[in-house]
Design a protein around this motif. Sequence first.
Motif, PDB file in Angstrom:
ATOM      1  N   UNK A  86       0.833  -1.208   0.000  1.00 32.01           N
ATOM      2  CA  UNK A  86       0.000   0.000   0.000  1.00 32.01           C
ATOM      3  C   UNK A  86       0.864   1.253   0.000  1.00 32.01           C
ATOM      4  N   UNK A  87       1.919   1.269   0.803  1.00 33.80           N
ATOM      5  CA  UNK A  87       2.777   2.447   0.900  1.00 33.80           C
ATOM      6  C   UNK A  87       3.531   2.704  -0.400  1.00 33.80           C
ATOM      7  N   UNK A  88       3.929   1.641  -1.081  1.00 35.41           N
ATOM      8  CA  UNK A  88       4.695   1.788  -2.322  1.00 35.41           C
ATOM      9  C   UNK A  88       3.799   1.856  -3.555  1.00 35.41           C
ATOM     10  N   UNK A  90      16.202  -4.382  -4.154  1.00 35.40           N
ATOM     11  CA  UNK A  90      15.341  -3.332  -4.712  1.00 35.40           C
ATOM     12  C   UNK A  90      14.308  -2.911  -3.677  1.00 35.40           C
ATOM     13  N   UNK A  91      13.752  -3.874  -2.964  1.00 37.48           N
ATOM     14  CA  UNK A  91      12.776  -3.568  -1.914  1.00 37.48           C
ATOM     15  C   UNK A  91      13.405  -2.685  -0.839  1.00 37.48           C
ATOM     16  N   UNK A  92      14.628  -3.013  -0.432  1.00 35.45           N
ATOM     17  CA  UNK A  92      15.313  -2.207   0.583  1.00 35.45           C
ATOM     18  C   UNK A  92      15.539  -0.785   0.085  1.00 35.45           C
ATOM     19  N   UNK A  94      13.977   2.630   1.720  1.00 34.45           N
ATOM     20  CA  UNK A  94      14.811   3.767   2.104  1.00 34.45           C
ATOM     21  C   UNK A  94      14.251   5.059   1.509  1.00 34.45           C
ATOM     22  N   UNK A  95      13.810   5.008   0.251  1.00 38.62           N
ATOM     23  CA  UNK A  95      13.203   6.179  -0.380  1.00 38.62           C
ATOM     24  C   UNK A  95      11.935   6.591   0.356  1.00 38.62           C
ATOM     25  N   UNK A 130      10.555  11.410   6.442  1.00 41.18           N
ATOM     26  CA  UNK A 130      11.363  12.316   7.257  1.00 41.18           C
ATOM     27  C   UNK A 130      11.230  13.764   6.771  1.00 41.18           C
ATOM     28  N   UNK A 131      10.988  13.945   5.469  1.00 37.72           N
ATOM     29  CA  UNK A 131      10.862  15.297   4.923  1.00 37.72           C
ATOM     30  C   UNK A 131       9.564  15.965   5.353  1.00 37.72           C
TER      31      UNK A 131
END
Length: 47
Positions: free
Chosen positions: A16-18, A32-34, A38-39, A45-46
């Motif tokens: 859902x988040x991606x 790739x998932x990691x 991270x993205x 955080x922004x």
Amino acid sequence: MRPLQISPETAVKLAEALNIPLEQLMHMPQHILLQKMAELNKKEEEK
């Protein structure tokens, strides 16, 4: 390639988040998932 070692609940939340289908998430290579996680973390955080 072995399946991702994550719980079903975590998989659903990540999909859902991606904004990707759950099946695609489960077949995604771990590196790739990691990177995508991270993205996602950087975006959070922004805010």
